[in-house]
Design an enzyme around this catalytic site. Structure first.
Site, PDB file in Angstrom:
ATOM      1  N   CYS A  62      10.485   1.259   2.042  1.00  0.00           N
ATOM      2  CA  CYS A  62      11.476   0.132   2.184  1.00  0.00           C
ATOM      3  C   CYS A  62      12.807   0.818   2.125  1.00  0.00           C
ATOM      4  CB  CYS A  62      11.413  -1.078   1.100  1.00  0.00           C
ATOM      5  SG  CYS A  62       9.785  -1.745   1.033  1.00  0.00           S
ATOM      6  N   ALA A  94      -2.692  -4.447  -2.118  1.00  0.00           N
ATOM      7  CA  ALA A  94      -3.058  -4.510  -0.372  1.00  0.00           C
ATOM      8  C   ALA A  94      -4.563  -4.062  -0.597  1.00  0.00           C
ATOM      9  CB  ALA A  94      -2.148  -3.474   0.160  1.00  0.00           C
ATOM     10  N   SER A  95      -5.416  -4.765   0.444  1.00  0.00           N
ATOM     11  CA  SER A  95      -6.667  -4.457   0.446  1.00  0.00           C
ATOM     12  C   SER A  95      -7.154  -3.139   0.935  1.00  0.00           C
ATOM     13  CB  SER A  95      -7.330  -5.495   1.570  1.00  0.00           C
ATOM     14  OG  SER A  95      -6.904  -5.159   2.858  1.00  0.00           O
ATOM     15  N   GLY A 100       6.938  -6.286  -0.652  1.00  0.00           N
ATOM     16  CA  GLY A 100       6.312  -6.404   0.677  1.00  0.00           C
ATOM     17  C   GLY A 100       7.313  -6.864   1.926  1.00  0.00           C
ATOM     18  N   SER A 101       6.719  -7.663   2.723  1.00  0.00           N
ATOM     19  CA  SER A 101       7.690  -7.670   4.065  1.00  0.00           C
ATOM     20  C   SER A 101       8.646  -9.053   3.630  1.00  0.00           C
ATOM     21  CB  SER A 101       6.723  -8.238   5.264  1.00  0.00           C
ATOM     22  OG  SER A 101       6.184  -9.222   5.083  1.00  0.00           O
ATOM     23  N   GLU A 122      11.008  -7.754  -3.770  1.00  0.00           N
ATOM     24  CA  GLU A 122      11.698  -6.625  -3.080  1.00  0.00           C
ATOM     25  C   GLU A 122      11.035  -6.571  -1.793  1.00  0.00           C
ATOM     26  OE1 GLU A 122      11.688  -3.239  -1.370  1.00  0.00           O
ATOM     27  OE2 GLU A 122      10.573  -2.391  -3.140  1.00  0.00           O
ATOM     28  N   TRP A 132       0.681  -1.274  -0.013  1.00  0.00           N
ATOM     29  CA  TRP A 132       0.093  -0.118   0.022  1.00  0.00           C
ATOM     30  C   TRP A 132       0.806   1.175  -0.225  1.00  0.00           C
ATOM     31  CZ3 TRP A 132       2.001   2.162   4.170  1.00  0.00           C
ATOM     32  CH2 TRP A 132       2.505   1.324   5.119  1.00  0.00           C
TER      33      TRP A 132
END
Length: 457
Positions: A262, A156-157, A206-207, A228, A130
């Site tokens: 990030c 992402a929601s 993302g994570s 990434e 997001w």
């Protein structure tokens, strides 16, 4: 089943979206494969026209798209405008350079002709976060579509509105039906989507934990993945740095996008001889940033994207203070009306090995300060991390800075006297737990192609 977009300024529901059923998802995947059969046979000129049209649509809708980001995830309007402009530029970059990047590479052998040809793979699944809801999608879509691939986006929601806007932008630009589609679904469906034989590869931003799970699923099916992931980027300030300039860049990088990036500066490693002087300036720079409504032009920081993320961040700050860190700025949830997700710009000093912040990622407007005896020790601290996304060093000695960046930093992007940032012209990605593969530049467009040897005798 449904998903909601919630305004992080006040906790109010923006919109409720009906989730795609498994049958709907399968239908979209089948439609994407049918679209690929046609799109892969398009010529580069057609693809370039599509991307240039997309750039024009992005700029036409720029204010509305910036407002949508401010509403769904709290990005200040000016930063949202800049993000859309960057999306337009990446479309234009690949429109102008994609054919050259994928031109047959002639190789002299004993054959009459031998060369390397770059062919599209098929339908690619993109799983995006997001924090840069348009940029992170377009930095994959622009090279992916230019290479002749089709794509499905699981966004992402909390930014479903942005995801659907991307689909609408590409349709207005002239992309054929179903060549790009948004999957309105949650993370629980990802495994089944990856397992569908139509999906040829997956890209995720993302994570680290999410990346490990997707990598495991893709590897089990021998499908390529580009990841990434998280980062805890160190910025080293050496004894000969321009401290006023360095502190300004450090503050901007730490607080950009409300501290949720990030590649934001997260760890600040100061040579002890200038540490006190730098911190005095750094506190002023961080304090000068105004937190407020992302729709207000005077706001430098909006809220974090979700209240739960803000609460997790605050707990990280508390845990590190309890472990011995000193909070010299912020460290509080500010008073705003509504069920908000705001957090104050924060600086923690005295970070040492053994504290949680030494090795974990802090995703929000919190700066972690370390001290080192000299430049050599500063580099050791910078590299002593599970992450390896970006790094920066500040020094008046350009030769010394470049030597550190080129030969000593362990990361995918190394900057000297500048904020770490992505650029369509340069490859972007990380090492270690920050992922693998590259986006952008010539390397990005070649990630999702079949590098095919052709030998004619």
């Amino acid at each position: 089943m449904s998903m909601q977009s919630i305004n992080p300024v006040n906790g109010e529901v923006i919109k409720t979206y009906k989730k795609d059923t498994p049958a709907t998802i399968n239908k979209k995947i089948e439609q994407a494969q049918a679209a690929f059969v046609l799109w892969r046979n398009s010529i580069f000129k057609e693809r370039a026209v599509l991307l240039k049209n997309a750039a024009a649509v992005l700029r036409k809708r720029q204010p509305a798209l910036a407002e949508l980001m401010a509403l769904e995830m709290g990005k200040p309007l000016k930063q949202g405008m800049d993000e859309i402009e960057k999306c337009a530029k990446v479309c234009e970059y690949y429109a102008e350079n994609g054919e050259k990047f994928l031109k047959d590479d002639q190789i002299a052998t004993e054959a009459t002709r031998s060369y390397v040809s770059f062919q599209p793979l098929g339908v690619i699944l993109a799983i995006m976060p997001w924090n840069f809801p348009f940029w992170q999608a377009f930095r994959f879509l622009a090279p992916g579509l230019m290479a002749g691939n089709c794509a499905l986006l699981k966004h992402a929601s909390n930014v479903t509105g942005c995801a659907l806007a991307i689909e609408d932008i590409l349709l207005e630009a002239g992309l054929q039906d179903y060549a790009f589609q948004t999957l309105v679904t949650d993370s629980a469906s990802i495994k089944n989507i990856i397992e569908n034989p139509v999906i040829k590869a997956v890209t995720l931003t993302g994570s680290t934990n999410a990346g490990m799970e997707v990598a495991k699923q893709a590897a089990g099916l021998l499908k390529k993945a580009v990841l990434e992931l998280g980062g805890s980027d160190p910025y080293i300030v050496l004894e000969d740095a321009d401290l006023e300039y360095a502190a300004g860049v450090c503050a901007e990088s730490r607080l950009l996008n409300n501290g949720q990036s990030c590649i934001a500066a997260k760890r600040f490693i100061l040579v002890e001889s200038i540490a006190d002087q730098f911190l005095e300036i750094f506190v002023k720079k961080m304090s000068a940033k105004k937190t407020g409504d992302p729709f207000e032009k005077t706001s430098d920081l909006g809220p974090m994207a979700r209240k739960d993320l803000r609460d997790e961040l605050h707990q990280q700050v508390i845990d590190n203070i309890n472990a011995g860190a000193q909070c010299i700025l912020g460290g509080e949830i500010p008073e705003f009306e509504g069920d908000h997700a705001y957090y104050t710009p924060t600086i923690l000093t005295g970070i040492t090995k053994g504290m949680p912040a030494y090795s974990e990622e802090i995703f929000g407007p919190v700066a972690l300060v370390f001290t080192a005896k000299n430049g050599e020790e500063a580099v050791k601290i910078a590299n002593d991390s599970p992450f390896g996304l970006g790094t920066a060093v500040f020094t008046r000695n350009e030769v010394r800075g470049e030597l550190i960046a080129r030969n000593h930093f362990q990361s995918g992007s190394c900057f000297v006297n500048s904020m770490v940032k992505s650029d369509p012209r340069l490859p972007f990605g990380g090492i270690k737990q920050s992922g693998y593969g590259r986006e952008l530049g010539i390397f990005g467009i070649r990630e999702f192609v079949n590098i095919k040897t052709v030998y004619v005798r």
